[in-house]
Design a protein around this motif. Structure first.
Motif, PDB file in Angstrom:
ATOM      1  N   ASP A  99     -75.403  -4.492  39.073  1.00 11.46           N
ATOM      2  CA  ASP A  99     -76.840  -4.175  39.101  1.00 11.46           C
ATOM      3  C   ASP A  99     -77.081  -2.724  38.670  1.00 11.46           C
ATOM      4  N   PRO A 100     -76.959  -2.447  37.371  1.00 17.86           N
ATOM      5  CA  PRO A 100     -77.120  -1.052  36.939  1.00 17.86           C
ATOM      6  C   PRO A 100     -78.523  -0.504  37.163  1.00 17.86           C
ATOM      7  N   ALA A 101     -79.503  -1.401  37.386  1.00 19.08           N
ATOM      8  CA  ALA A 101     -80.869  -0.916  37.660  1.00 19.08           C
ATOM      9  C   ALA A 101     -80.902  -0.082  38.934  1.00 19.08           C
ATOM     10  N   SER A 102     -79.902  -0.279  39.816  1.00 18.18           N
ATOM     11  CA  SER A 102     -79.896   0.477  41.073  1.00 18.18           C
ATOM     12  C   SER A 102     -79.127   1.791  40.954  1.00 18.18           C
ATOM     13  N   MET A 103     -78.841   2.233  39.741  1.00 16.84           N
ATOM     14  CA  MET A 103     -78.094   3.486  39.578  1.00 16.84           C
ATOM     15  C   MET A 103     -78.828   4.647  40.253  1.00 16.84           C
ATOM     16  N   THR A 104     -78.031   5.598  40.756  1.00 16.44           N
ATOM     17  CA  THR A 104     -78.646   6.754  41.421  1.00 16.44           C
ATOM     18  C   THR A 104     -78.422   8.055  40.653  1.00 16.44           C
ATOM     19  N   THR A 105     -77.690   7.992  39.557  1.00  9.74           N
ATOM     20  CA  THR A 105     -77.563   9.196  38.720  1.00  9.74           C
ATOM     21  C   THR A 105     -78.945   9.548  38.175  1.00  9.74           C
ATOM     22  N   VAL A 106     -79.296  10.818  38.337  1.00 13.45           N
ATOM     23  CA  VAL A 106     -80.642  11.224  37.916  1.00 13.45           C
ATOM     24  C   VAL A 106     -80.578  12.346  36.894  1.00 13.45           C
ATOM     25  N   ALA A 107     -81.553  12.341  36.007  1.00 14.69           N
ATOM     26  CA  ALA A 107     -81.759  13.459  35.080  1.00 14.69           C
ATOM     27  C   ALA A 107     -83.158  13.984  35.338  1.00 14.69           C
ATOM     28  N   LYS A 108     -83.230  15.265  35.667  1.00 11.80           N
ATOM     29  CA  LYS A 108     -84.547  15.873  35.937  1.00 11.80           C
ATOM     30  C   LYS A 108     -84.746  17.056  35.019  1.00 11.80           C
ATOM     31  N   LYS A 109     -85.956  17.245  34.561  1.00 13.21           N
ATOM     32  CA  LYS A 109     -86.239  18.398  33.703  1.00 13.21           C
ATOM     33  C   LYS A 109     -86.524  19.612  34.578  1.00 13.21           C
ATOM     34  N   ASP A 110     -85.930  20.770  34.224  1.00 13.71           N
ATOM     35  CA  ASP A 110     -86.301  21.972  34.973  1.00 13.71           C
ATOM     36  C   ASP A 110     -87.359  22.747  34.185  1.00 13.71           C
ATOM     37  N   ALA A 111     -87.719  23.896  34.708  1.00 12.66           N
ATOM     38  CA  ALA A 111     -88.845  24.639  34.110  1.00 12.66           C
ATOM     39  C   ALA A 111     -88.561  25.030  32.662  1.00 12.66           C
ATOM     40  N   SER A 133     -82.383  17.847  23.242  1.00  8.91           N
ATOM     41  CA  SER A 133     -81.801  17.147  22.091  1.00  8.91           C
ATOM     42  C   SER A 133     -80.607  16.269  22.463  1.00  8.91           C
ATOM     43  N   ALA A 134     -80.106  16.381  23.703  1.00  9.74           N
ATOM     44  CA  ALA A 134     -78.960  15.562  24.117  1.00  9.74           C
ATOM     45  C   ALA A 134     -79.374  14.121  24.422  1.00  9.74           C
ATOM     46  N   MET A 135     -80.671  13.895  24.613  1.00 10.13           N
ATOM     47  CA  MET A 135     -81.104  12.525  24.958  1.00 10.13           C
ATOM     48  C   MET A 135     -81.069  11.629  23.723  1.00 10.13           C
ATOM     49  N   LEU A 136     -80.592  10.400  23.901  1.00 12.23           N
ATOM     50  CA  LEU A 136     -80.627   9.423  22.802  1.00 12.23           C
ATOM     51  C   LEU A 136     -82.102   9.105  22.532  1.00 12.23           C
ATOM     52  N   PRO A 137     -82.610   9.414  21.336  1.00  8.47           N
ATOM     53  CA  PRO A 137     -84.055   9.381  21.158  1.00  8.47           C
ATOM     54  C   PRO A 137     -84.661   8.032  20.759  1.00  8.47           C
ATOM     55  N   ALA A 138     -83.843   7.107  20.297  1.00  8.21           N
ATOM     56  CA  ALA A 138     -84.427   5.900  19.690  1.00  8.21           C
ATOM     57  C   ALA A 138     -85.224   5.082  20.705  1.00  8.21           C
ATOM     58  N   GLU A 139     -86.240   4.409  20.239  1.00  9.03           N
ATOM     59  CA  GLU A 139     -87.055   3.541  21.092  1.00  9.03           C
ATOM     60  C   GLU A 139     -86.177   2.443  21.706  1.00  9.03           C
ATOM     61  N   THR A 140     -85.153   2.020  20.967  1.00 13.01           N
ATOM     62  CA  THR A 140     -84.242   0.977  21.475  1.00 13.01           C
ATOM     63  C   THR A 140     -83.442   1.445  22.687  1.00 13.01           C
ATOM     64  N   ALA A 141     -83.410   2.768  22.920  1.00  8.09           N
ATOM     65  CA  ALA A 141     -82.613   3.298  24.042  1.00  8.09           C
ATOM     66  C   ALA A 141     -83.430   3.405  25.318  1.00  8.09           C
ATOM     67  N   VAL A 142     -84.705   3.100  25.244  1.00 11.36           N
ATOM     68  CA  VAL A 142     -85.557   3.286  26.422  1.00 11.36           C
ATOM     69  C   VAL A 142     -85.342   2.148  27.420  1.00 11.36           C
ATOM     70  N   GLY A 143     -85.046   2.517  28.672  1.00  5.26           N
ATOM     71  CA  GLY A 143     -84.852   1.493  29.714  1.00  5.26           C
ATOM     72  C   GLY A 143     -83.456   0.892  29.661  1.00  5.26           C
ATOM     73  N   LEU A 144     -83.237  -0.123  30.490  1.00  7.39           N
ATOM     74  CA  LEU A 144     -81.892  -0.722  30.582  1.00  7.39           C
ATOM     75  C   LEU A 144     -81.486  -1.471  29.316  1.00  7.39           C
ATOM     76  N   GLY A 145     -82.474  -1.826  28.504  1.00  8.84           N
ATOM     77  CA  GLY A 145     -82.129  -2.466  27.222  1.00  8.84           C
ATOM     78  C   GLY A 145     -81.216  -1.577  26.386  1.00  8.84           C
ATOM     79  N   GLY A 146     -81.323  -0.246  26.569  1.00  8.54           N
ATOM     80  CA  GLY A 146     -80.477   0.693  25.807  1.00  8.54           C
ATOM     81  C   GLY A 146     -78.995   0.437  26.047  1.00  8.54           C
ATOM     82  N   PRO A 147     -78.516   0.585  27.311  1.00 16.32           N
ATOM     83  CA  PRO A 147     -77.096   0.277  27.553  1.00 16.32           C
ATOM     84  C   PRO A 147     -76.753  -1.191  27.332  1.00 16.32           C
ATOM     85  N   PHE A 148     -77.673  -2.106  27.652  1.00 16.29           N
ATOM     86  CA  PHE A 148     -77.333  -3.534  27.501  1.00 16.29           C
ATOM     87  C   PHE A 148     -77.080  -3.896  26.043  1.00 16.29           C
TER      88      PHE A 148
END
Ligand code: TGC
Length: 424
Positions: A153-165, A243-258
């Motif tokens: 159940d990767p939807a329950s992942m707890t690794t977080v990415a937060k933007k700082d100031a 710039s480290a984030m995978l930018p493609a629309e296909t990468a948004v949400g769990l569909g990206g890793p799936f």
């Protein structure tokens, strides 16, 4: 004993097990790919694999050799990747796994997960920076999705990415069972971003592993995949630019890793048939040489029924892999040429199709490896023979990239329209 030819007078490249003329399904060029990889396995893997497995050693020096062989990112196009077909990639995977699942797993993690994440979802800069050297085996990648408490159940992942100031991303969390993470140069890390700007949920990040805050510990001891490396990754206030984030629309949400898991699952459909074929060959050869009660074991009906069932399972598995491989090539080819050549419709590779292959071929391969071990009697527990090593490895293959149950329920959802993954 000679191999029985698939058609009279004609030797199959798959050997004695080919009782349904599988050989005829593949072009000369495709068979050439398989035989080149087999030559590599015979030279570099078979002579050493018992020792590597015994000592839990993954041979890093083999990585550039695999790059030269052209199996890293094998079915990806451009950026120095070999651009081979899905069927050719599958044939390579089954030859590698006939050597050992651990070595095939390395090729899958590198090509189907890490490289394919960058290829599918990355920016032009990500692709230019990483893909050419990963294809050559000059850089190693890993793919961090699974966590200690988020497996099926990767939807329950707890690794977080937060933007700082400053606008940088700060990653915190733990990933587990990540192949090659301790030796990787780059990690694709999937993390919850919440709703930062247009980030929208789970997103992937391209993380150079020399970034402060990244560490990976090898998980040991293991009883499976011993000639391979699996790790726990710790991400502690790891800072990344936007710039480290995978930018493609296909990468948004769990569909990206799936979408990347689809690629790795596809390779498994073929790979496990290599382990099954190698186990079958070991059992056939042993039963022809080993005499008990005054005659070779292969003369006993009970041995022949086992060999027959194994061969039927392997032929069925290759037929399934072949069908899914042709579908995958046809789905990729928008020109219509593959559709015309194969009669298979463009764009028709469903997740349920991949699940069918991953579920059944892995299950069949595991049964065959275990049966082959039993047919070798007490000698079957020695590392001198491959079936128990394959069986132990296949326990991992059965579990990673979706357990039996995940694939059964994916097929169930396709059949009924109802997702039954979540408790009701
Ligand atoms: P669900 O609602 O079904 O899907 C969420 C979004 O993903 C899309 N999707 C897919 N897209 C492409 N291909 C697929 N196969 C897809 N399956 C789902 C779906 O359309 C949806 O998109 P959207 O746009 O509507 O948001 O998600 P769910 O949370 O209900 O989960 C369903 C389930 C159980 C099938 C899924 O979670 C699953 O496949 N679980 C198994 C995970 C797995 O295989 N893990 C292994 C990871 S490999 C790894 O980390 C290490 S092993 C490799 C190594 O050695 O390093």
């Amino acid at each position: 004993m000679p191999n029985n030819p698939s058609t009279p007078g004609q030797e199959s490249f798959l050997g004695a097990v080919d009782i349904t003329q599988l050989d005829s399904l593949f072009s000369a060029e495709e068979k050439d790919v398989a035989l080149r990889v087999r030559g590599f396995v015979d030279e570099h893997i078979r002579p050493n694999i018992s020792e590597w497995f015994d000592k839990a050693h993954f041979p890093l020096e083999i990585i550039p050799e695999m790059g030269k062989l052209g199996v890293l990112g094998m079915h990806l196009d451009g950026y120095g990747c070999p651009g081979r077909s899905a069927v050719e990639y599958g044939l390579a995977a089954q030859e590698l796994e006939a050597g050992d699942s651990g070595l095939r797993t390395f090729v899958s993690v590198q090509g189907s997960l890490a490289m394919s994440a960058i290829h599918k979802h990355g920016s032009e800069e990500h692709k230019q920076e990483w893909l050419p050297k990963m294809a050559k085996g000059e850089a190693v990648g890993c793919f961090g999705l699974t966590e200690p408490d988020a497996g099926s159940d990767p939807a329950s992942m707890t690794t977080v990415a937060k933007k700082d100031a400053s606008g940088d991303w700060i990653l915190n969390g733990t990933k587990r069972w990540i192949g090659l993470a301790s030796v990787a140069d780059v990690a694709i890390i999937w993390a919850q971003t919440g709703e930062h700007g247009d980030a929208r949920g789970v997103r992937g990040f391209v993380v150079p592993t020399d970034t402060q805050g990244y560490s990976a510990q090898v998980i040991e001891p293991k009883m499976s995949m011993r000639a391979s490396i699996q790790c726990e990754i710790h991400l502690n206030d790891l800072r990344l630019p936007e710039s480290a984030m995978l930018p493609a629309e296909t990468a948004v949400g769990l569909g990206g890793p799936f979408r990347c898991l689809n690629e790795a699952r596809y390779g498994i459909i073929w790979g496990v048939m290599g382990a099954a074929r190698d186990s079958f060959n070991a059992a056939l050869e042993y039963s022809q040489q080993r005499k008990q009660f005054g005659t070779p074991l292969s003369n006993f009906q009970i041995t022949q029924t086992k060999l027959a069932d194994m061969a039927v399972g392997i032929n069925r598995g290759y037929l399934l892999a072949h069908q899914i491989g042709r579908l995958k090539d046809s789905a990729k080819d928008s020109s219509g040429a593959a559709e015309q050549a194969t009669g298979l419709p463009h764009g028709s590779l469903l997740p349920a199709t991949i699940s069918t292959g991953k579920l059944d071929n892995t299950r069949v391969a595991l049964t065959i490896a275990r049966e082959a071990r039993a047919m070798l009697g007490g000698n079957g527990i020695s590392l001198e023979h491959s079936p128990l090593r394959h069986a132990n490895n296949l326990e991992s293959v059965r579990t990673y990239e979706g357990t039996d149950e995940v694939h059964q329920l994916t097929i169930g959802r396709h059949l009924t329209g109802v997702g039954a993954f979540h408790a009701r």
